[in-house]
Structure formats: C-alpha cells, structure tokens
Design a protein around this motif. Structure first.
Motif, short mmCIF file in Angstrom:
data_model
loop_
_atom_site.label_atom_id
_atom_site.label_comp_id
_atom_site.label_asym_id
_atom_site.label_seq_id
_atom_site.Cartn_x
_atom_site.Cartn_y
_atom_site.Cartn_z
N ARG A 45 1.16 -1.14 0.26
CA ARG A 45 -0.08 -0.21 -0.33
C ARG A 45 1.21 1.20 -0.35
NH1 ARG A 45 -4.83 -1.88 -0.03
NH2 ARG A 45 -5.33 -3.11 2.05
N THR A 46 2.62 0.83 0.50
CA THR A 46 3.18 2.82 0.67
C THR A 46 3.91 1.98 -0.53
OG1 THR A 46 3.78 1.77 2.33
CG2 THR A 46 2.23 3.21 3.02
N GLY A 47 4.79 2.96 0.07
CA GLY A 47 6.88 2.59 -1.12
C GLY A 47 6.93 2.84 -1.96
N HIS A 111 -9.51 0.04 2.40
CA HIS A 111 -7.94 -1.00 2.76
C HIS A 111 -8.91 -2.44 3.63
CE1 HIS A 111 -5.78 1.15 -0.39
NE2 HIS A 111 -5.36 2.36 1.33
N ASP A 112 -9.78 -3.08 3.04
CA ASP A 112 -10.36 -4.01 4.27
C ASP A 112 -10.02 -4.75 3.98
OD1 ASP A 112 -11.35 -1.51 5.30
OD2 ASP A 112 -13.44 -1.74 4.60
N GLU A 113 -9.12 -5.28 2.69
CA GLU A 113 -8.31 -6.80 3.08
C GLU A 113 -6.61 -7.31 2.59
OE1 GLU A 113 -7.13 -4.34 -0.56
OE2 GLU A 113 -9.12 -4.31 0.33
N PRO A 114 -6.88 -7.74 3.11
CA PRO A 114 -4.84 -8.47 3.23
C PRO A 114 -4.47 -7.80 1.74
CG PRO A 114 -6.19 -10.02 3.77
CD PRO A 114 -6.95 -9.55 3.23
N VAL A 115 -3.03 -7.12 1.73
CA VAL A 115 -2.65 -6.97 -0.46
C VAL A 115 -1.49 -8.28 -0.16
CG1 VAL A 115 -1.14 -6.17 -0.70
CG2 VAL A 115 -2.52 -4.56 0.83
#
Length: 341
Positions: A45-47, A111-115
């Motif tokens: 999600r980040t980076g 953002h409710d799911e695993p990445v």
C-alpha cells in the motif's frame, strides 16, 4: 457459461460491433496512468513513488502535436497528486485528452483486504468491497477533475463476474480491461484467451456497458490457426513461443510500445485491419515515460526509442488511413448495436 452482465460471457460474432459499409476503422490511445513501483516486488500500500508524473506533460505535448487525444486512466495515487491533476486537468479542459479510471485495489480505499497477489485483481475481492473501491475512485476523479469518469480499466486487467453491473450502476459506460489473447490464471487472474477483439455490449440491470478490448493479434504463417498452438504451450512455453515467432509460424503481438518493436506493431496493425476491427486499442503505462520505472524503458535511449516507436506507428496508421478517436466517438459508433432496454 457466465451469467448475463459478465465481461467473461462473450457474445456470438453477430453480437460484436463491427464496421458498417464504407466506415473507416479508428485507433484509440489508452494510458494506464499510475504510480511508480517495483513490478517484481510484492504488492504494498505504501512505498511507491510518483517521480514520473512530470513526464506526463511531454507525453501530452507529443500527442497534441500528433493530433491524438489520449485517455489517461488514472488511479488513486495519481488523482491525489496535485502535479498530475494540473497537467492532465489543463489538457482535459482544453479538449486535448480524456480522463478515465484505473483501479489498483492495493492502493485504493477502503483498505479492508489483505495485500497479496490474489487481491491485486479487483474481481477477486468481495463484491461490496469492489464496489466501494470503484465508487471511491470515481468520486475522487470527479472531485479533482470536475467530471465523472465513464471509462474504466481494472488494474492488472482484473475483471470479475459482477464488474459490469457495478460499473453500470456507478455511471460508467465503457470498459477496456479485457486483454484478448492473454491468460492470467497462474497469478489468480482472468483468462482472456478466447476473448473477441471487436467491441461488444454487456447488458446489465442498470444498462449496458461497452467492452473495448486491448488489441492483441496473432500473426505468422499459421495465422489464426496458430493461436490454439500458442496457448497450448505451457511447459517451457516462453522458449517454444519465441522459437515459433523466429520461424515465422505464429506470434502474439500486442499494440503497445512496451516490448513490441515498431515493425511488429505495424504488422499487427495490418492484421487487425484485415480482420475488420473497428477500433485499434493501443495501451502503455505512464511510468514508462521516465527511465528506470518499467522493464521497457531503462535508459534515456529507451525513452527516445519509445517516442520514435510512436512516430513510426502513427506514420503507418496515417498511411493506412486510420484516424485517432476518443471514448465519446467509440460509444457513438457502437450505439447502433446497443442492446434494447
């Protein structure tokens, strides 16, 4: 058989949108306008970075000089970037580009799911979460650009069985996520090997959505007959497919400057025209506009080659009397085969 309202339920040939007598084909330039990230790394999600955003200005200038109105399919990080909104918003206000939506679920709220890889295909998410992400992106584009998007592309081409109904309900009229001739099942994605190349309407309870697939053709001595052979090659498939292409027997050619030499793209244009496609759908990723972000543009020389690719391809399209088009014109052309109701 998929239920009605699914992009995976392909119509018979009579249900495809073709050319009328005397009608000329058109070409469409679609850009996956997105953040910079390492394509070989796990999803996160980040980076990510947005270093390639300023390069959108030169890209837009290039296409304006060429008389082409691209559509930028923007995702959440792009919509949130003031520089991107300024560059693309100005061009849109002048009528020189269009803005559509591209959904990368791993960076789009909620953002409710695993990445993970499976969830990088929006169509694999629970329907309520899919719709919530689509609505969030649509609303953000409307608020930032002043116009609600009507064209959608699923990141990683990740359509689900219920996507069409959701898009229609949210006001989208056109999708361009089907990548005909490709199979993404090994990474938990869709299988588009049997997808048509001509557009078609997908009926839903909220109205019809037009699918305009990204153009990929099969060329070589075997022609369309080689398509099934190409897809049957699984074990050591990459090497065997390359050998078939070198021998001139069968090759898969996508209309993109990313990994496809210009001379092959021009050959693919000729094949597509011979098969009566009304729309040739070109695509590329915006991070390729700056060296170092994608496998296709690693250096300044590669970037120069990227633009020379367009020079050659646009020249060939002009030679074949294929003119640029946009989403509104495509929808208008396809209305004659819109389903009733």
């Amino acid at each position: 058989m998929q239920p009605a309202g699914s992009f995976h339920a392909y119509p018979a040939a009579a249900g495809l949108v073709g050319l009328e007598d005397g009608e000329r084909p058109r070409f469409w330039v679609t850009c996956d306008t997105e953040e910079d990230f390492d394509w070989s790394a796990p999803f996160a999600r980040t980076g990510y970075r947005l270093d390639s955003v300023p390069a959108l200005a030169e890209c837009q200038s290039y296409f304006e000089r060429a008389g082409v109105k691209p559509i930028y399919l923007v995702d959440w990080p792009i919509v949130a970037d003031d520089r991107a909104v300024a560059i693309l918003g100005d061009a849109q206000a002048r009528g020189q580009c269009e803005i559509g939506a591209q959904l990368h679920p791993w960076v789009t709220p909620p953002h409710d799911e695993p990445v993970n890889e499976r969830n990088s295909y929006t169509g694999n998410l629970p329907p309520a979460l899919q719709r919530a992400k689509m609505a969030a992106l649509r609303d953000a584009i409307r608020d930032r650009f002043g116009v609600a998007p009507t064209v959608y592309r699923a990141g990683r081409y990740g359509l689900g069985s219920e996507t069409a109904t959701m898009l229609a309900e949210l006001g989208f009229r056109c999708d361009t996520s089907v990548r005909a001739g490709f199979d993404y099942r090994s990474g938990h994605g869709p299988d588009y090997r049997a997808a048509p190349l001509k557009p078609w309407w997908v009926p839903t309870t909220h109205g019809a959505v037009l699918e305009v697939p990204v153009t990929t053709v099969f060329g070589g001595f075997m022609g369309l007959k080689g398509k099934s052979l190409y897809h049957r090659l699984t074990r050591n498939g990459t090497r065997m497919r390359a050998a078939l292409a070198r021998l001139g027997l069968v090759e898969r050619i996508a209309l993109t400057p990313e990994g496809i030499p210009a001379e092959r793209a021009c050959r693919a244009i000729d094949i597509a025209l011979d098969r009566g496609l009304p729309v040739l759908n070109f695509s590329f990723h915006s991070p390729s506009l700056q060296p170092g972000n994608t496998p296709y543009v690693r250096s300044d020389a590669d970037l120069d080659l990227f633009y020379r690719w367009w020079d050659n391809v646009l020249d060939h399209l002009a030679l074949r009397r294929v003119e640029a088009t946009d989403a509104a014109a495509i929808l208008a052309m396809a209305e004659r085969k819109a389903p009733a109701g």
